[in-house]
Design a protein around this motif. Structure first.
Motif, PDB file in Angstrom:
ATOM      1  N   GLY A   2       0.804  -1.211   0.000  1.00 44.51           N
ATOM      2  CA  GLY A   2       0.000   0.000   0.000  1.00 44.51           C
ATOM      3  C   GLY A   2       0.837   1.260   0.000  1.00 44.51           C
ATOM      4  N   GLY A   3       1.985   1.212   0.670  1.00 39.07           N
ATOM      5  CA  GLY A   3       2.874   2.374   0.685  1.00 39.07           C
ATOM      6  C   GLY A   3       3.408   2.700  -0.693  1.00 39.07           C
ATOM      7  N   LEU A   4       3.761   1.671  -1.454  1.00 37.78           N
ATOM      8  CA  LEU A   4       4.244   1.900  -2.817  1.00 37.78           C
ATOM      9  C   LEU A   4       3.127   2.424  -3.713  1.00 37.78           C
ATOM     10  CD1 LEU A   4       6.533  -1.207  -3.339  1.00 37.78           C
ATOM     11  CD2 LEU A   4       7.209   1.135  -2.824  1.00 37.78           C
ATOM     12  N   LEU A   5       1.938   1.864  -3.581  1.00 37.73           N
ATOM     13  CA  LEU A   5       0.810   2.354  -4.372  1.00 37.73           C
ATOM     14  C   LEU A   5       0.506   3.813  -4.027  1.00 37.73           C
ATOM     15  CD1 LEU A   5      -1.619  -0.690  -4.326  1.00 37.73           C
ATOM     16  CD2 LEU A   5      -0.394   0.232  -6.287  1.00 37.73           C
ATOM     17  N   SER A  17      -1.776   3.220   3.421  1.00 43.24           N
ATOM     18  CA  SER A  17      -0.372   3.464   3.719  1.00 43.24           C
ATOM     19  C   SER A  17      -0.165   3.979   5.138  1.00 43.24           C
ATOM     20  CB  SER A  17       0.200   4.466   2.733  1.00 43.24           C
ATOM     21  OG  SER A  17       1.533   4.735   3.067  1.00 43.24           O
ATOM     22  N   LEU A  18       0.442   3.172   5.976  1.00 40.97           N
ATOM     23  CA  LEU A  18       0.821   3.604   7.321  1.00 40.97           C
ATOM     24  C   LEU A  18       2.108   4.415   7.267  1.00 40.97           C
ATOM     25  CD1 LEU A  18       0.503   3.488  10.401  1.00 40.97           C
ATOM     26  CD2 LEU A  18       1.884   1.415  10.337  1.00 40.97           C
ATOM     27  N   VAL A  19       3.009   4.038   6.391  1.00 42.15           N
ATOM     28  CA  VAL A  19       4.318   4.698   6.296  1.00 42.15           C
ATOM     29  C   VAL A  19       4.164   6.172   5.921  1.00 42.15           C
ATOM     30  CG1 VAL A  19       6.519   4.700   5.067  1.00 42.15           C
ATOM     31  CG2 VAL A  19       5.493   2.547   5.750  1.00 42.15           C
ATOM     32  N   ALA A  20       3.237   6.486   5.046  1.00 42.55           N
ATOM     33  CA  ALA A  20       3.042   7.875   4.609  1.00 42.55           C
ATOM     34  C   ALA A  20       2.487   8.749   5.724  1.00 42.55           C
ATOM     35  CB  ALA A  20       2.118   7.923   3.411  1.00 42.55           C
ATOM     36  N   GLU A  29       9.856   7.001   2.238  1.00 47.53           N
ATOM     37  CA  GLU A  29       8.664   6.162   2.222  1.00 47.53           C
ATOM     38  C   GLU A  29       8.794   4.952   1.310  1.00 47.53           C
ATOM     39  OE1 GLU A  29       8.542   9.467   1.743  1.00 47.53           O
ATOM     40  OE2 GLU A  29       7.168  10.341   3.212  1.00 47.53           O
ATOM     41  N   ILE A  30       9.377   5.136   0.143  1.00 49.06           N
ATOM     42  CA  ILE A  30       9.507   4.025  -0.805  1.00 49.06           C
ATOM     43  C   ILE A  30      10.460   2.968  -0.255  1.00 49.06           C
ATOM     44  CG2 ILE A  30      10.335   3.374  -3.108  1.00 49.06           C
ATOM     45  CD1 ILE A  30       9.231   6.020  -4.123  1.00 49.06           C
ATOM     46  N   TYR A  31      11.578   3.401   0.307  1.00 54.90           N
ATOM     47  CA  TYR A  31      12.543   2.445   0.858  1.00 54.90           C
ATOM     48  C   TYR A  31      11.951   1.669   2.030  1.00 54.90           C
ATOM     49  CZ  TYR A  31      15.688   5.370  -1.858  1.00 54.90           C
ATOM     50  OH  TYR A  31      16.275   6.062  -2.866  1.00 54.90           O
ATOM     51  N   VAL A  32      11.245   2.360   2.894  1.00 51.97           N
ATOM     52  CA  VAL A  32      10.632   1.696   4.046  1.00 51.97           C
ATOM     53  C   VAL A  32       9.556   0.720   3.581  1.00 51.97           C
ATOM     54  CG1 VAL A  32       9.264   2.082   6.130  1.00 51.97           C
ATOM     55  CG2 VAL A  32      11.175   3.597   5.608  1.00 51.97           C
ATOM     56  N   SER A  33       8.788   1.095   2.581  1.00 49.45           N
ATOM     57  CA  SER A  33       7.760   0.195   2.064  1.00 49.45           C
ATOM     58  C   SER A  33       8.374  -1.066   1.462  1.00 49.45           C
ATOM     59  CB  SER A  33       6.913   0.912   1.013  1.00 49.45           C
ATOM     60  OG  SER A  33       6.197   1.968   1.590  1.00 49.45           O
ATOM     61  N   VAL A  34       9.467  -0.922   0.737  1.00 47.75           N
ATOM     62  CA  VAL A  34      10.149  -2.090   0.161  1.00 47.75           C
ATOM     63  C   VAL A  34      10.703  -2.980   1.271  1.00 47.75           C
ATOM     64  CG1 VAL A  34      12.126  -2.822  -1.223  1.00 47.75           C
ATOM     65  CG2 VAL A  34      10.653  -0.996  -2.044  1.00 47.75           C
ATOM     66  N   VAL A  35      11.289  -2.381   2.292  1.00 44.52           N
ATOM     67  CA  VAL A  35      11.814  -3.164   3.422  1.00 44.52           C
ATOM     68  C   VAL A  35      10.692  -3.911   4.121  1.00 44.52           C
ATOM     69  CG1 VAL A  35      12.854  -2.958   5.715  1.00 44.52           C
ATOM     70  CG2 VAL A  35      13.874  -1.764   3.782  1.00 44.52           C
ATOM     71  N   LEU A  36       9.538  -3.280   4.299  1.00 49.31           N
ATOM     72  CA  LEU A  36       8.405  -3.954   4.933  1.00 49.31           C
ATOM     73  C   LEU A  36       7.879  -5.113   4.088  1.00 49.31           C
ATOM     74  CD1 LEU A  36       6.454  -0.914   6.406  1.00 49.31           C
ATOM     75  CD2 LEU A  36       7.725  -2.665   7.661  1.00 49.31           C
ATOM     76  N   ILE A  37       7.858  -4.957   2.769  1.00 52.20           N
ATOM     77  CA  ILE A  37       7.430  -6.044   1.891  1.00 52.20           C
ATOM     78  C   ILE A  37       8.402  -7.215   1.979  1.00 52.20           C
ATOM     79  CG2 ILE A  37       7.145  -6.723  -0.531  1.00 52.20           C
ATOM     80  CD1 ILE A  37       6.029  -3.900  -1.016  1.00 52.20           C
ATOM     81  N   VAL A  38       9.696  -6.928   1.926  1.00 49.82           N
ATOM     82  CA  VAL A  38      10.709  -7.992   2.013  1.00 49.82           C
ATOM     83  C   VAL A  38      10.638  -8.688   3.374  1.00 49.82           C
ATOM     84  CG1 VAL A  38      13.197  -8.433   2.047  1.00 49.82           C
ATOM     85  CG2 VAL A  38      12.214  -6.961   0.287  1.00 49.82           C
ATOM     86  N   ALA A  39      10.475  -7.917   4.444  1.00 49.87           N
ATOM     87  CA  ALA A  39      10.372  -8.511   5.780  1.00 49.87           C
ATOM     88  C   ALA A  39       9.133  -9.395   5.890  1.00 49.87           C
ATOM     89  CB  ALA A  39      10.346  -7.421   6.839  1.00 49.87           C
ATOM     90  N   GLY A  40       8.030  -8.947   5.306  1.00 44.75           N
ATOM     91  CA  GLY A  40       6.815  -9.757   5.327  1.00 44.75           C
ATOM     92  C   GLY A  40       6.973 -11.065   4.562  1.00 44.75           C
ATOM     93  N   LEU A  41       7.618 -11.000   3.415  1.00 47.37           N
ATOM     94  CA  LEU A  41       7.872 -12.224   2.643  1.00 47.37           C
ATOM     95  C   LEU A  41       8.806 -13.171   3.389  1.00 47.37           C
ATOM     96  CD1 LEU A  41       8.254 -10.712  -0.934  1.00 47.37           C
ATOM     97  CD2 LEU A  41       6.362 -12.094  -0.066  1.00 47.37           C
ATOM     98  N   ALA A  42       9.821 -12.615   4.040  1.00 45.34           N
ATOM     99  CA  ALA A  42      10.761 -13.446   4.805  1.00 45.34           C
ATOM    100  C   ALA A  42      10.063 -14.111   5.992  1.00 45.34           C
ATOM    101  CB  ALA A  42      11.932 -12.599   5.282  1.00 45.34           C
TER     102      ALA A  42
END
Length: 55
Positions: A2-5, A17-20, A29-42
């Motif tokens: 949602g942050g990326l969208l 988007s919570l990050v925004a 915001e974009i970097y944090v959103s990507v980190v959250l997506i990667v952490a969720g997948l992991a």
């Protein structure tokens, strides 16, 4: 996701988007959103692995 969208559509997905909403992440915001997506997948992969091993 949602942050990326939210960033890519100039705020159309504001409720997703919570990050925004957190001023602490202004400019990142974009970097944090990507980190959250990667952490969720992991975490999902780790949970799946634990389930297969019977833990």
């Amino acid at each position: 996701m949602g942050g990326l969208l939210h960033e890519w559509t100039d705020g159309w997905f504001a409720l997703w988007s919570l990050v925004a909403r957190l001023s602490y992440f202004d400019g990142y915001e974009i970097y944090v959103s990507v980190v959250l997506i990667v952490a969720g997948l992991a975490m999902g992969a780790a949970a799946e692995s634990a389930k297969k091993r019977g833990l």
